[in-house]
Design an enzyme around this catalytic site. Structure first.
Site, PDB file in Angstrom:
ATOM      1  N   CYS A   8       0.868  -1.182   0.000  1.00 33.30           N
ATOM      2  CA  CYS A   8       0.000   0.000   0.000  1.00 33.30           C
ATOM      3  C   CYS A   8       0.904   1.229   0.000  1.00 33.30           C
ATOM      4  O   CYS A   8       2.100   1.125  -0.241  1.00 33.30           O
ATOM      5  CB  CYS A   8      -1.002  -0.012   1.146  1.00 33.30           C
ATOM      6  SG  CYS A   8      -0.314   0.234   2.801  1.00 33.30           S
ATOM      7  N   ASN A  11       2.355   1.658   4.288  1.00 32.72           N
ATOM      8  CA  ASN A  11       2.626   0.417   5.014  1.00 32.72           C
ATOM      9  C   ASN A  11       2.322   0.525   6.510  1.00 32.72           C
ATOM     10  O   ASN A  11       3.018  -0.044   7.349  1.00 32.72           O
ATOM     11  CB  ASN A  11       4.066  -0.051   4.783  1.00 32.72           C
ATOM     12  CG  ASN A  11       4.344  -1.474   5.241  1.00 32.72           C
ATOM     13  OD1 ASN A  11       5.413  -1.766   5.742  1.00 32.72           O
ATOM     14  ND2 ASN A  11       3.398  -2.378   5.085  1.00 32.72           N
ATOM     15  N   CYS A  13      -1.422   0.824   7.341  1.00 30.72           N
ATOM     16  CA  CYS A  13      -2.859   0.531   7.475  1.00 30.72           C
ATOM     17  C   CYS A  13      -3.250  -0.741   6.727  1.00 30.72           C
ATOM     18  O   CYS A  13      -3.413  -1.796   7.328  1.00 30.72           O
ATOM     19  CB  CYS A  13      -3.710   1.700   6.969  1.00 30.72           C
ATOM     20  SG  CYS A  13      -3.525   3.234   7.895  1.00 30.72           S
ATOM     21  N   ARG A  14      -3.383  -0.634   5.418  1.00 35.48           N
ATOM     22  CA  ARG A  14      -3.930  -1.738   4.628  1.00 35.48           C
ATOM     23  C   ARG A  14      -2.978  -2.916   4.488  1.00 35.48           C
ATOM     24  O   ARG A  14      -3.350  -4.063   4.775  1.00 35.48           O
ATOM     25  CB  ARG A  14      -4.335  -1.231   3.235  1.00 35.48           C
ATOM     26  CG  ARG A  14      -5.427  -0.186   3.270  1.00 35.48           C
ATOM     27  CD  ARG A  14      -5.671   0.440   1.908  1.00 35.48           C
ATOM     28  NE  ARG A  14      -4.521   1.267   1.515  1.00 35.48           N
ATOM     29  CZ  ARG A  14      -4.409   1.864   0.335  1.00 35.48           C
ATOM     30  NH1 ARG A  14      -5.364   1.712  -0.591  1.00 35.48           N
ATOM     31  NH2 ARG A  14      -3.364   2.607   0.054  1.00 35.48           N
ATOM     32  N   SER A  15      -1.756  -2.668   4.035  1.00 35.55           N
ATOM     33  CA  SER A  15      -0.854  -3.800   3.775  1.00 35.55           C
ATOM     34  C   SER A  15      -0.435  -4.551   5.036  1.00 35.55           C
ATOM     35  O   SER A  15      -0.411  -5.793   5.013  1.00 35.55           O
ATOM     36  CB  SER A  15       0.351  -3.379   2.930  1.00 35.55           C
ATOM     37  OG  SER A  15       1.081  -2.350   3.526  1.00 35.55           O
ATOM     38  N   ASP A 124      -8.369   3.600   1.594  1.00 35.30           N
ATOM     39  CA  ASP A 124      -7.297   3.796   2.561  1.00 35.30           C
ATOM     40  C   ASP A 124      -7.882   4.345   3.861  1.00 35.30           C
ATOM     41  O   ASP A 124      -8.308   5.501   3.922  1.00 35.30           O
ATOM     42  CB  ASP A 124      -6.260   4.767   2.002  1.00 35.30           C
ATOM     43  CG  ASP A 124      -4.993   4.819   2.839  1.00 35.30           C
ATOM     44  OD1 ASP A 124      -5.035   4.409   4.020  1.00 35.30           O
ATOM     45  OD2 ASP A 124      -3.973   5.288   2.310  1.00 35.30           O
TER      46      ASP A 124
END
Length: 154
Positions: A8, A11, A13-15, A124
């Site tokens: 993402c 690095n 939140c999402r990933s 995001d």
């Protein structure tokens, strides 16, 4: 060993949520010796930092370990080290394809794993604040990714 890298922007939140959720599912299925997960960001703003508190809250709510999660930036060697590079949005995917050159890694967009979803990118939560939605997508998408890996590689 099959290696999966979630990507993402920063690095945090999402990933890292994808990394933790996939690790958890891999462990539940007894595949820890066959599949490993990691995560990275395209940007360098958060290198060395732990995940966002919203990500950590969702992982804790669902009994998923955050152990070992620390932000890092994508590196050239990642394209050789990982079998699957899973991008959270169009921008991440474009960046990864540009950086990959002729590497063998399978670069895919996370939401392609969830064709029934209307969303085509993982929103995001750093900007939306909706970490619950991100977790819901990670949970379903990591299940689909794990099935894909088993079908294609194991």
């Amino acid at each position: 060993m099959i290696n999966v890298l979630f990507v993402c922007l920063g690095n945090i939140c999402r990933s890292p949520m994808g990394e933790a959720v996939l690790r958890h599912k891999v462990q539940e299925r007894g595949l820890s010796t066959q599949i490993q997960a990691d995560s990275a960001g395209t940007g360098d703003w958060h290198i060395g930092n732990p995940p966002h508190k919203g990500t950590l809250k969702q992982l804790k709510l669902h009994g998923i370990s955050e152990q070992g999660l620390k932000a890092r930036q994508i590196e050239a060697r990642d394209f050789e080290a990982f079998d699957y590079i899973v991008c959270m949005d169009d921008s991440n995917e474009r960046n990864m394809r540009k950086l990959a050159g002729g590497a063998d890694a399978d670069i895919l967009k996370f939401m392609d794993l969830l064709p029934k979803e209307q969303l085509r990118e993982v929103p995001d939560p750093y900007f939306t604040g909706n970490f619950e939605e991100t977790y819901r997508l990670m949970d379903a998408g990591c299940e689909a990714l794990l099935d894909k890996i088993i079908e294609e590689k194991l």
